[in-house]
Structures are given as C-alpha cells and as structure tokens.
Scaffold this motif. Structure first.
Motif, short mmCIF file in Angstrom:
data_model
loop_
_atom_site.label_atom_id
_atom_site.label_comp_id
_atom_site.label_asym_id
_atom_site.label_seq_id
_atom_site.Cartn_x
_atom_site.Cartn_y
_atom_site.Cartn_z
N THR A 107 -110.31 41.04 -11.95
CA THR A 107 -109.07 40.30 -11.75
C THR A 107 -108.97 39.24 -12.84
OG1 THR A 107 -109.20 40.61 -9.36
CG2 THR A 107 -107.77 38.84 -10.15
N LEU A 137 -100.48 39.74 -20.48
CA LEU A 137 -100.37 39.16 -19.15
C LEU A 137 -99.66 37.81 -19.28
CD1 LEU A 137 -101.08 39.34 -16.13
CD2 LEU A 137 -103.27 38.24 -16.68
N GLN A 141 -99.25 34.52 -14.29
CA GLN A 141 -99.39 35.81 -13.61
C GLN A 141 -100.86 36.18 -13.43
OE1 GLN A 141 -96.60 37.64 -12.46
NE2 GLN A 141 -95.70 35.66 -12.97
N SER A 142 -101.10 37.11 -12.52
CA SER A 142 -102.44 37.65 -12.33
C SER A 142 -102.32 39.16 -12.14
CB SER A 142 -103.13 37.01 -11.13
OG SER A 142 -102.44 37.31 -9.95
N THR A 143 -103.40 39.87 -12.51
CA THR A 143 -103.42 41.33 -12.38
C THR A 143 -104.84 41.78 -12.09
OG1 THR A 143 -101.58 41.59 -13.92
CG2 THR A 143 -102.94 43.51 -13.58
N ASP A 144 -104.94 42.81 -11.24
CA ASP A 144 -106.21 43.49 -11.00
C ASP A 144 -106.26 44.70 -11.91
OD1 ASP A 144 -107.22 41.82 -9.02
OD2 ASP A 144 -106.19 42.90 -7.43
N THR A 155 -103.77 49.05 -14.16
CA THR A 155 -103.43 47.81 -13.48
C THR A 155 -102.87 48.12 -12.11
OG1 THR A 155 -101.25 47.80 -14.52
CG2 THR A 155 -102.98 46.53 -15.60
N SER A 157 -100.28 46.86 -9.22
CA SER A 157 -99.11 45.98 -9.13
C SER A 157 -98.61 45.89 -7.71
CB SER A 157 -98.00 46.47 -10.04
OG SER A 157 -97.74 47.83 -9.80
#
Length: 157
Positions: A107, A137, A141-144, A155, A157
C-alpha cells in the motif's frame, strides 16, 4: 530428501529440535518457536522479527515519513514495507518496489504536495503500463498494489 530431527522434551512446556536447533515453547495459550539466529524459515515464509496479531488482525509492516527521490526508476526511493506513507514528494520523484512474489501486497499513501511516481522493480510492470514505467499516484491518494506474477503488479481500486 527430508531431514528428520529428534525432538527432546526439556520440560513440560519446552521442546528442542536437535542439539542446538529451534525450541518450541508453550506459555499460557501461545506456542512460540525460538530459533538460535532469531529468524525462522518455513518453506516460502521468512520471518526476521515479529508477525504481530492483535484482536484477530495481522499488523502490516509500515514506514511513515518517506521522502521520494530520483527522477527515474534507477534512482527512486526503495519501498521496504507493506504500508508506506510518502510524506515528501518532490516534482517528478518516485519510489520503487522490491522484486515481486505472487501475492505480495503493498500500500502506498501519498500525503505529499505532488504526484508520486511508483515504479516496479527492473523488468516489471504496473497495470497495462510499459515495462519499467512509473505509475502516477496523485497527491492525497492511496493505492494497493498486488503482485500477480514475478513481474506484474495490478492496482486495486
């Protein structure tokens, strides 16, 4: 070829494998594996330190206040944990993942002022981007990211 160890009980709650091998120790409701070097290797599981479980949840390794660096994959800041908060993001700078293993989940949280470039390890790709290309990114924001192969990240979402 399998290796067979003799397990010797040293007390009611402690067993040692071999003369100087790991010990299985029971304390209250826990079973602890103590190893001479402090690290435990079981198949594909390597533990050097602790796996923490709290109220049924496993606590991910984390790093905060990361500063992104470099303007390309070769000079980006290495990501070393599962949960990563990148707090300082210079324009055009990024972070780079370690080599992937299927099932890895990382993450990234971008709390910096600029968009962050997230790079796969050399030879890897994120989503449908070209090999070695950075994923942008946005600030706030955050993304796994999930590794679905040894070179492909996707990714969530």
């Amino acid at each position: 070829m399998a290796v067979v160890y003799n397990i010797k009980g040293t007390s009611e709650s402690e067993f040692q494998i071999g003369k100087s091998g790991p010990k299985l120790v029971k304390s209250s409701n826990d079973l602890e594996i103590q190893t001479p070097g402090g690290a435990l290797n079981v198949g594909n599981l390597d533990v050097d330190g602790n796996i923490t479980k709290l109220d049924g949840y496993y606590i991910a390794s984390s790093a905060t206040n990361i500063t992104s660096s470099g303007t390309d994959q070769a000079s980006a800041e290495p990501i070393l944990k599962e949960l990563n908060v990148v707090a300082t993001v210079g324009s055009g700078t990024g972070v780079i993942f370690p080599s992937s293993i299927i099932g890895m989940r990382i993450t990234i949280v971008n709390t910096g002022a600029n968009s962050l470039l997230v790079y796969p390890a050399t030879g890897g790709a994120i989503n449908a981007l070209a090999t070695n290309a950075g994923y942008s990114l946005a600030s706030g924001q955050s993304t796994d990211f999930i590794a679905i192969s040894s070179t492909q990240w996707m990714t969530l979402s």
